[in-house]
Scaffold this active site. Structure first.
Site, PDB file in Angstrom:
ATOM      1  N   HIS A 119       0.812  -1.215   0.000  1.00 41.86           N
ATOM      2  CA  HIS A 119       0.000   0.000   0.000  1.00 41.86           C
ATOM      3  C   HIS A 119       0.848   1.269   0.000  1.00 41.86           C
ATOM      4  O   HIS A 119       1.913   1.345   0.604  1.00 41.86           O
ATOM      5  CB  HIS A 119      -0.920   0.013   1.228  1.00 41.86           C
ATOM      6  CG  HIS A 119      -0.183  -0.051   2.534  1.00 41.86           C
ATOM      7  ND1 HIS A 119       0.278   1.060   3.194  1.00 41.86           N
ATOM      8  CD2 HIS A 119       0.197  -1.107   3.298  1.00 41.86           C
ATOM      9  CE1 HIS A 119       0.883   0.711   4.302  1.00 41.86           C
ATOM     10  NE2 HIS A 119       0.859  -0.603   4.397  1.00 41.86           N
ATOM     11  N   ASP A 120       0.386   2.242  -0.767  1.00 41.72           N
ATOM     12  CA  ASP A 120       0.959   3.588  -0.801  1.00 41.72           C
ATOM     13  C   ASP A 120       2.352   3.653  -1.406  1.00 41.72           C
ATOM     14  O   ASP A 120       3.052   4.662  -1.249  1.00 41.72           O
ATOM     15  CB  ASP A 120       0.978   4.210   0.606  1.00 41.72           C
ATOM     16  CG  ASP A 120      -0.394   4.222   1.251  1.00 41.72           C
ATOM     17  OD1 ASP A 120      -1.275   4.938   0.748  1.00 41.72           O
ATOM     18  OD2 ASP A 120      -0.603   3.500   2.248  1.00 41.72           O
ATOM     19  N   GLY A 137       5.142  -1.026   2.640  1.00 41.84           N
ATOM     20  CA  GLY A 137       4.269   0.117   2.438  1.00 41.84           C
ATOM     21  C   GLY A 137       5.018   1.439   2.392  1.00 41.84           C
ATOM     22  O   GLY A 137       6.028   1.624   3.064  1.00 41.84           O
TER      23      GLY A 137
END
Length: 260
Positions: A119-120, A137
């Protein structure tokens, strides 16, 4: 061509000439642009946008929930550019509210078997992740980076453009642009001379970068070394990219020849 066994939500936006193989699943908020090929047994869900001319191989999972215990089902996104090859068992997660709500991938990347983009993450163009490479992440991977097999990039780590990371390496510190690193805990080994030559950088420019590299990393006091670096070096675009990278986030640990 969409195989009769594929499950495509009627709300999904599928452009012309997209191929979707047997038993693949495409969710309602997915967009797939022209000439992309989704092979068999692929899952693409979430708020996911896939660009043009991508090829996604069997058993990849694209756009499923982030592996973050803080994720509470909020609306976040995943954007994948054009001309990428996403091999078998690759997993790519969307963003989280706390990280900007976006995972973004550029163009012309190759993600080999079982690599993972958390994520991200922000991944640039022409990036290669070899087999079993996970990005934690919030990692930022700039253009033309190559990461060797079974290496792992810790969350929030930055890897500068044209850096090369060897196999089986734990990347826990930021890697400067044009750097080359390997070792159990990513020790900086010098400059990625192969990558620079492939970019057709003149030898004079490479020599200047090499001299500046020696000054920046002559000891462990990077702050002082950067302060003392001659302004003449900073006229070199390659050196300036390294300096800007180092000064962008002074809270992050930097991979150096002295890393342990």
């Amino acid at each position: 061509m969409i195989h009769k066994t594929a499950i495509i939500d009627p709300k999904a936006k599928i452009s012309s000439n997209v191929k979707i193989g047997a038993y693949s699943i495409v969710g309602p908020n997915v967009e797939i642009d022209e000439n992309s090929e989704i092979q068999s047994h692929v899952s693409i869900i979430g708020n996911t946008k896939v660009g043009k001319n991508n090829k996604i191989y069997p058993f990849s999972s694209i756009g499923n929930d982030p592996q973050d215990l803080k994720f509470a089902g909020e609306e976040t996104r995943l954007e994948i550019g054009d001309n990428n090859k996403i091999r078998e068992y690759v997993t790519i997660n969307p963003g989280t509210k706390g990280g900007g709500a976006l995972t973004k991938i550029g163009n012309n990347c190759l993600f080999m078997v079982s690599s993972h983009i958390a994520h991200d993450c922000i991944v640039g163009n022409n990036v290669i992740l070899a087999n079993n490479v996970p990005l934690g992440g919030h990692a930022e991977i700039e253009d033309n980076v190559i990461i060797g097999g079974n290496s792992a990039v810790q969350q929030f780590t930055r890897v500068g453009k044209f850096a090369m990371i060897g196999g089986m390496c734990g990347v826990v510190r930021d890697i400067i642009p044009y750097g080359i690193a390997h070792g159990n805990r990513s020790v900086l080994q010098g400059l990625n001379l192969i990558g620079l030559r492939r970019k057709n950088i003149p030898n004079k420019e490479i020599l200047t970068l090499n001299d500046a590299y020696k000054e920046i990393f002559k000891n462990e006091n990077l702050t002082q070394n950067l302060s003392n670096l001659s302004e003449d070096y900073k006229k070199n675009e390659l050196v300036l990219e390294v300096v800007n990278f180092l000064e962008k986030d002074k809270k992050r640990p930097i991979c150096t020849p002295f890393s342990k």
